[in-house]
Design a protein around this motif. Structure first.
Motif, PDB file in Angstrom:
ATOM      1  N   UNK A  51       0.837  -1.209   0.000  1.00 12.86           N
ATOM      2  CA  UNK A  51       0.000   0.000   0.000  1.00 12.86           C
ATOM      3  C   UNK A  51       0.870   1.257   0.000  1.00 12.86           C
ATOM      4  N   UNK A  52       1.996   1.189   0.692  1.00 13.50           N
ATOM      5  CA  UNK A  52       2.922   2.321   0.727  1.00 13.50           C
ATOM      6  C   UNK A  52       3.471   2.584  -0.680  1.00 13.50           C
ATOM      7  N   UNK A  53       3.931   1.527  -1.334  1.00 14.88           N
ATOM      8  CA  UNK A  53       4.447   1.651  -2.698  1.00 14.88           C
ATOM      9  C   UNK A  53       3.378   2.176  -3.650  1.00 14.88           C
ATOM     10  N   UNK A  54       2.158   1.702  -3.441  1.00 13.69           N
ATOM     11  CA  UNK A  54       1.042   2.122  -4.295  1.00 13.69           C
ATOM     12  C   UNK A  54       0.819   3.638  -4.170  1.00 13.69           C
ATOM     13  N   UNK A  55       0.862   4.134  -2.943  1.00 10.28           N
ATOM     14  CA  UNK A  55       0.654   5.573  -2.711  1.00 10.28           C
ATOM     15  C   UNK A  55       1.788   6.392  -3.340  1.00 10.28           C
ATOM     16  N   UNK A  56       3.025   5.928  -3.188  1.00  2.42           N
ATOM     17  CA  UNK A  56       4.161   6.647  -3.776  1.00  2.42           C
ATOM     18  C   UNK A  56       4.019   6.715  -5.292  1.00  2.42           C
ATOM     19  N   UNK A  57       3.617   5.599  -5.889  1.00  4.33           N
ATOM     20  CA  UNK A  57       3.539   5.541  -7.355  1.00  4.33           C
ATOM     21  C   UNK A  57       2.473   6.470  -7.894  1.00  4.33           C
ATOM     22  N   UNK A  58       1.390   6.639  -7.151  1.00  2.50           N
ATOM     23  CA  UNK A  58       0.308   7.507  -7.632  1.00  2.50           C
ATOM     24  C   UNK A  58       0.786   8.935  -7.805  1.00  2.50           C
ATOM     25  N   UNK A  59       1.737   9.351  -6.966  1.00  4.04           N
ATOM     26  CA  UNK A  59       2.200  10.743  -7.087  1.00  4.04           C
ATOM     27  C   UNK A  59       3.578  10.845  -7.746  1.00  4.04           C
ATOM     28  N   UNK A  60       4.105   9.719  -8.255  1.00  2.00           N
ATOM     29  CA  UNK A  60       5.455   9.745  -8.845  1.00  2.00           C
ATOM     30  C   UNK A  60       5.450  10.445 -10.199  1.00  2.00           C
ATOM     31  N   UNK A  99       4.194  -0.418  -6.123  1.00  2.00           N
ATOM     32  CA  UNK A  99       4.505   0.654  -7.091  1.00  2.00           C
ATOM     33  C   UNK A  99       3.809   0.370  -8.423  1.00  2.00           C
ATOM     34  N   UNK A 100       3.909  -0.881  -8.871  1.00  5.32           N
ATOM     35  CA  UNK A 100       3.293  -1.264 -10.155  1.00  5.32           C
ATOM     36  C   UNK A 100       1.786  -1.039 -10.095  1.00  5.32           C
ATOM     37  N   UNK A 101       1.177  -1.466  -9.005  1.00 10.22           N
ATOM     38  CA  UNK A 101      -0.279  -1.320  -8.875  1.00 10.22           C
ATOM     39  C   UNK A 101      -0.665   0.156  -8.876  1.00 10.22           C
ATOM     40  N   UNK A 102       0.139   0.964  -8.178  1.00  5.91           N
ATOM     41  CA  UNK A 102      -0.149   2.399  -8.107  1.00  5.91           C
ATOM     42  C   UNK A 102      -0.026   3.099  -9.448  1.00  5.91           C
ATOM     43  N   UNK A 103       0.758   2.515 -10.344  1.00  4.14           N
ATOM     44  CA  UNK A 103       0.887   3.075 -11.698  1.00  4.14           C
ATOM     45  C   UNK A 103      -0.203   2.528 -12.616  1.00  4.14           C
TER      46      UNK A 103
END
Ligand SMILES: Nc1ncnc2c1ncn2[C@@H]1O[C@H](COP(=O)(O)OP(=O)(O)O)[C@@H](O)[C@H]1O
Ligand SMILES: [Mg+2]
Length: 153
Positions: free
Chosen positions: A14-23, A46-50
């Protein structure tokens, strides 16, 4: 520097997902941490967040996996098997430091490692702001301390 305690693989994702949304385009996530601390779990997030739906696995045998189909392309590097400085260059890894998308590097500390006296020219303090450093420490079987720090001035 931001520190988070993750209590589960889902927390880490979930942390990676949040970072990726704003990357932003060009962002480079440098991950460090021992084997089994959850670097690949973070990359799954990260992948999911993208918006990437492909299954993420560590590219231990290829050095890099490329995932398309999301908001930005994700370049997933794993330097675990890297044991000589020249491999950065011969494998074309330098290109991924200016990714046409987002890059995430497992075992990123190996970029900075001193191989036989030859210092990396990618010194942490010289890296531009699009680089961030993420360190994961296992506190026990399920808890991880995850610290996030932006590089550059
Ligand atoms: N809080 C947590 N965050 C991430 N992974 C965790 C956590 N707790 C337990 N695990 C487990 O730790 C392992 C991490 O594996 P992986 O992500 O492949 O590590 P690495 O890529 O750092 O070698 C997985 O088996 C995962 O289920
Ligand atoms: Mg891994």
């Amino acid at each position: 520097m931001v520190t988070t305690i993750s209590h589960s693989p889902a927390d880490t994702q979930a942390l990676g997902e949040a970072w990726a949304r704003s990357a932003a385009h060009g962002k480079v996530f440098c991950l460090s941490g021992d084997l089994g601390t959850g670097k690949t779990q973070l990359v799954k997030g990260l992948a999911r967040g993208l918006g990437i739906t492909a299954c993420v696995h560590s590219p231990s045998f290829t050095l890099v996996n490329i995932y398309t189909g999301g908001r930005l392309v994700l370049f997933h590097l794993d330097l675990y098997r890297l044991d000589r400085r020249e491999q950065f260059v011969t494998a074309g890894l330098e290109d991924y430091l200016q990714p046409d998308g987002v890059a995430v590097i497992e075992w990123a500390e190996r970029w900075f490692q001193d191989f036989g006296g030859e210092r990396s020219r990618f010194e942490a303090q010289h890296l531009p702001k699009r680089f961030c450093w993420v360190q994961i420490v296992a506190l026990n079987e399920t808890e991880r301390r995850i610290t996030y720090e932006d590089f550059g001035a």
